[in-house]
Design a protein around this motif. Sequence first.
Motif, PDB file in Angstrom:
ATOM      1  N   UNK A  18       6.490  17.640 -46.773  1.00 43.66           N
ATOM      2  CA  UNK A  18       6.303  17.818 -48.203  1.00 43.66           C
ATOM      3  C   UNK A  18       5.507  19.089 -48.464  1.00 43.66           C
ATOM      4  N   UNK A  19       5.942  19.870 -49.396  1.00 39.78           N
ATOM      5  CA  UNK A  19       5.192  21.036 -49.833  1.00 39.78           C
ATOM      6  C   UNK A  19       5.330  21.162 -51.328  1.00 39.78           C
ATOM      7  N   UNK A  20       4.224  21.169 -52.036  1.00 35.45           N
ATOM      8  CA  UNK A  20       4.223  21.230 -53.483  1.00 35.45           C
ATOM      9  C   UNK A  20       3.681  22.578 -53.920  1.00 35.45           C
ATOM     10  N   UNK A  21       4.278  23.169 -54.937  1.00 34.98           N
ATOM     11  CA  UNK A  21       3.844  24.482 -55.386  1.00 34.98           C
ATOM     12  C   UNK A  21       4.432  25.564 -54.494  1.00 34.98           C
ATOM     13  N   UNK A  22       3.696  26.634 -54.265  1.00 33.97           N
ATOM     14  CA  UNK A  22       4.174  27.716 -53.421  1.00 33.97           C
ATOM     15  C   UNK A  22       3.888  27.384 -51.957  1.00 33.97           C
ATOM     16  N   UNK A  23       4.917  27.214 -51.121  1.00 37.04           N
ATOM     17  CA  UNK A  23       4.673  26.851 -49.719  1.00 37.04           C
ATOM     18  C   UNK A  23       3.813  27.898 -49.028  1.00 37.04           C
ATOM     19  N   UNK A  24       2.811  27.475 -48.268  1.00 33.10           N
ATOM     20  CA  UNK A  24       1.946  28.434 -47.583  1.00 33.10           C
ATOM     21  C   UNK A  24       2.656  29.099 -46.415  1.00 33.10           C
ATOM     22  N   UNK A  25       2.173  30.266 -46.049  1.00 35.70           N
ATOM     23  CA  UNK A  25       2.694  30.979 -44.891  1.00 35.70           C
ATOM     24  C   UNK A  25       2.087  30.363 -43.640  1.00 35.70           C
ATOM     25  N   UNK A  26       2.907  30.079 -42.635  1.00 37.43           N
ATOM     26  CA  UNK A  26       2.438  29.417 -41.423  1.00 37.43           C
ATOM     27  C   UNK A  26       1.813  30.432 -40.462  1.00 37.43           C
ATOM     28  N   UNK A  27       0.516  30.621 -40.558  1.00 41.08           N
ATOM     29  CA  UNK A  27      -0.140  31.601 -39.688  1.00 41.08           C
ATOM     30  C   UNK A  27      -1.344  31.044 -38.942  1.00 41.08           C
ATOM     31  N   UNK A  28      -1.959  29.988 -39.438  1.00 41.29           N
ATOM     32  CA  UNK A  28      -3.211  29.545 -38.832  1.00 41.29           C
ATOM     33  C   UNK A  28      -3.215  28.022 -38.694  1.00 41.29           C
ATOM     34  N   UNK A  29      -3.466  27.474 -37.496  1.00 46.65           N
ATOM     35  CA  UNK A  29      -3.475  26.023 -37.329  1.00 46.65           C
ATOM     36  C   UNK A  29      -4.736  25.391 -37.903  1.00 46.65           C
ATOM     37  N   UNK A  68       0.342   8.062 -38.860  1.00 42.90           N
ATOM     38  CA  UNK A  68      -0.268   8.045 -40.193  1.00 42.90           C
ATOM     39  C   UNK A  68       0.127   9.321 -40.936  1.00 42.90           C
ATOM     40  N   UNK A  69       0.529   9.175 -42.188  1.00 41.67           N
ATOM     41  CA  UNK A  69       0.861  10.345 -43.005  1.00 41.67           C
ATOM     42  C   UNK A  69      -0.437  10.992 -43.494  1.00 41.67           C
ATOM     43  N   UNK A  70      -0.580  12.288 -43.272  1.00 43.60           N
ATOM     44  CA  UNK A  70      -1.767  13.032 -43.693  1.00 43.60           C
ATOM     45  C   UNK A  70      -1.305  14.152 -44.610  1.00 43.60           C
ATOM     46  N   UNK A  71      -1.744  14.109 -45.851  1.00 44.33           N
ATOM     47  CA  UNK A  71      -1.388  15.152 -46.817  1.00 44.33           C
ATOM     48  C   UNK A  71      -2.597  16.043 -47.053  1.00 44.33           C
ATOM     49  N   UNK A  72      -2.442  17.316 -46.720  1.00 48.42           N
ATOM     50  CA  UNK A  72      -3.522  18.287 -46.882  1.00 48.42           C
ATOM     51  C   UNK A  72      -3.316  19.005 -48.208  1.00 48.42           C
ATOM     52  N   UNK A  73      -4.292  18.851 -49.105  1.00 45.05           N
ATOM     53  CA  UNK A  73      -4.241  19.534 -50.386  1.00 45.05           C
ATOM     54  C   UNK A  73      -4.868  20.910 -50.274  1.00 45.05           C
ATOM     55  N   UNK A  74      -4.165  21.942 -50.757  1.00 38.09           N
ATOM     56  CA  UNK A  74      -4.609  23.321 -50.616  1.00 38.09           C
ATOM     57  C   UNK A  74      -4.810  23.972 -51.978  1.00 38.09           C
ATOM     58  N   UNK A  75      -5.975  24.555 -52.173  1.00 36.64           N
ATOM     59  CA  UNK A  75      -6.245  25.330 -53.381  1.00 36.64           C
ATOM     60  C   UNK A  75      -5.962  26.801 -53.092  1.00 36.64           C
ATOM     61  N   UNK A  76      -5.354  27.476 -54.074  1.00 40.07           N
ATOM     62  CA  UNK A  76      -5.029  28.903 -53.909  1.00 40.07           C
ATOM     63  C   UNK A  76      -6.267  29.759 -54.157  1.00 40.07           C
ATOM     64  N   UNK A  77      -6.477  30.746 -53.320  1.00 40.42           N
ATOM     65  CA  UNK A  77      -7.611  31.652 -53.476  1.00 40.42           C
ATOM     66  C   UNK A  77      -7.309  32.792 -54.447  1.00 40.42           C
ATOM     67  N   UNK A  78      -6.032  33.072 -54.669  1.00 38.28           N
ATOM     68  CA  UNK A  78      -5.642  34.142 -55.589  1.00 38.28           C
ATOM     69  C   UNK A  78      -5.615  33.597 -57.016  1.00 38.28           C
ATOM     70  N   UNK A  79      -6.326  34.227 -57.956  1.00 36.73           N
ATOM     71  CA  UNK A  79      -6.326  33.746 -59.346  1.00 36.73           C
ATOM     72  C   UNK A  79      -4.910  33.637 -59.898  1.00 36.73           C
ATOM     73  N   UNK A  80      -4.618  32.477 -60.518  1.00 36.62           N
ATOM     74  CA  UNK A  80      -3.311  32.268 -61.123  1.00 36.62           C
ATOM     75  C   UNK A  80      -2.265  31.720 -60.186  1.00 36.62           C
ATOM     76  N   UNK A  81      -2.517  31.719 -58.881  1.00 37.19           N
ATOM     77  CA  UNK A  81      -1.558  31.178 -57.917  1.00 37.19           C
ATOM     78  C   UNK A  81      -1.579  29.649 -57.954  1.00 37.19           C
ATOM     79  N   UNK A  82      -0.442  29.049 -57.592  1.00 33.85           N
ATOM     80  CA  UNK A  82      -0.314  27.602 -57.638  1.00 33.85           C
ATOM     81  C   UNK A  82      -0.914  26.940 -56.399  1.00 33.85           C
ATOM     82  N   UNK A  83      -1.493  25.739 -56.561  1.00 36.31           N
ATOM     83  CA  UNK A  83      -1.943  24.990 -55.384  1.00 36.31           C
ATOM     84  C   UNK A  83      -0.745  24.512 -54.583  1.00 36.31           C
TER      85      UNK A  83
END
Length: 531
Positions: free
Chosen positions: A125-136, A151-166
Amino acid sequence: MTSDTADINDDGPVEPGRSSSRFIISHRMAPYRDGRARRSAKGNFSERLTRTLGGAMDIVSDNGVERDDVRRVLVIDADEAELLAKTRELSPDTIVEREALRWPASLRMAPWGTPTPISSTSQVQSVGNPPVNTSPFTLTVTSDGVPLVGAQVELGLAALTPGAQPSSICVATDAQGSASFQFDETQYVPVTAQISPHGSAWSGMLVRPLSGGTMDLGSLPASGPLGWWHHLAGISDFDLQAGAGIRVGVIDSGLGPHAYLDHIVTAGAFIDGGFQPGALATADVLWHGTHVSGLIGARPPADTGGYAGLAPGADIFTARVFAPGRGANQGDIAAAIDAMVNGHEVDLINLSLGGAASAIEYDAVLAAYGRGALCICAAGNDFGKPVLAPASYPLSVAVSAVTMPGTFPVSNLANLTRPAQPDHYGTGGLFLPTYSNVGRQMAVTAGGSAVISAVPATTDDPAPYADMSGTSMATPVTTGALAARLSQDAVYNTLQRTSARAKYARSILEQSALNIGLAQQYQGHGLSRSR
């Protein structure tokens, strides 16, 4: 809106020329009770629809049914301006709406389309703009110190760029209990990790998780057949016949499989304007529908510690309206309501879902009420916003959720929903969680946080359980409690299947509710009770 107004219904009138391509078209059934009137109204709708819109729409699906008791539902792609210009030529009973998706009213669920554990390396599952796979980024999940597999683990990510989607990524833990994520840490920062085990362990929530960390979850209690939510509903003794003679429809994400739910009738899938019969079509795509059905009707064998439904003796029918990866539209929900009433003659319909108001969906609720079926609906989990549809409709029963302190571990998501407002706390420490929608439409409340019920089986576990939170859970607790009460009501069982039967059921629900000291917009009449 109807064609009389030349508006296309959504959250409000549509400005001509505004672009939106997908629409649901159907017709009113509620005003017509006898077959002749329904056939005439439906025929007029179909004839004028074809004549007027034949060249102005691309039909995605059309159930095209001929029976007068079955609603015709079309899903179309069309130019909005052209469609709007032609609506005045349609029959007065025609309803044209933008597609409006509904979503389950639960805070915890399996990833879309993933009812069983998956590979730990798969991004599901990826919601919003999918992140670039660069760092584990890794998290380890254990239960009482033992690695928790799948177990399903959903990691919520906040965007560091102003205006970008989580964004969010969901994977399953491997044999060592490890979940590994990859994202561009220059663009995103982890803010939450929601953990959903498949049976045996409590769910959990980490705020601001750190890579390499470990989350230890306690074991789910196996102290059934009754849980605290039964006791709040006035049930102190297990009765396998509770609810006998009452017919309940569940419209949700499907059913099971689950060893304790084999008696429930699978009523097929209503997806994108079409219908597919059978158990395979009805199979749960989200865990949610199984959990809801289990709260109403689970029948665990004696001495297993499994939790029973509040009305295990009821006749239950389950339909699926959610497709993998997508919400349910109003046309499919309306068609499922019609089928529950006309095909299965249900008394109560459980709708643990919500979204924007819809005239098509509302017409189905009205038609069901006219034939004696009462719709019991989740108020929604939009954190204090107004009650969602279908709960907001005048003849629906809107249900909020309350939480009982001390019934879940500190790491559970329910612990993060404690309100700051003193007026959200009632008798015995019960509180309205921060997620519950509120409003004047509220009819009753019920236990809804960290409630334990069935989830779909795996090859390793034919009868798993999990906890979930939301008005989605309070709704089947209410439905089950009412079914148990109505089964013992001599007056109710003599009433014909008319609006008087639905009205009587609602009056019993409201009259038996227990006031717990919250405002009406929070609790309605109070706790739903089985006696």
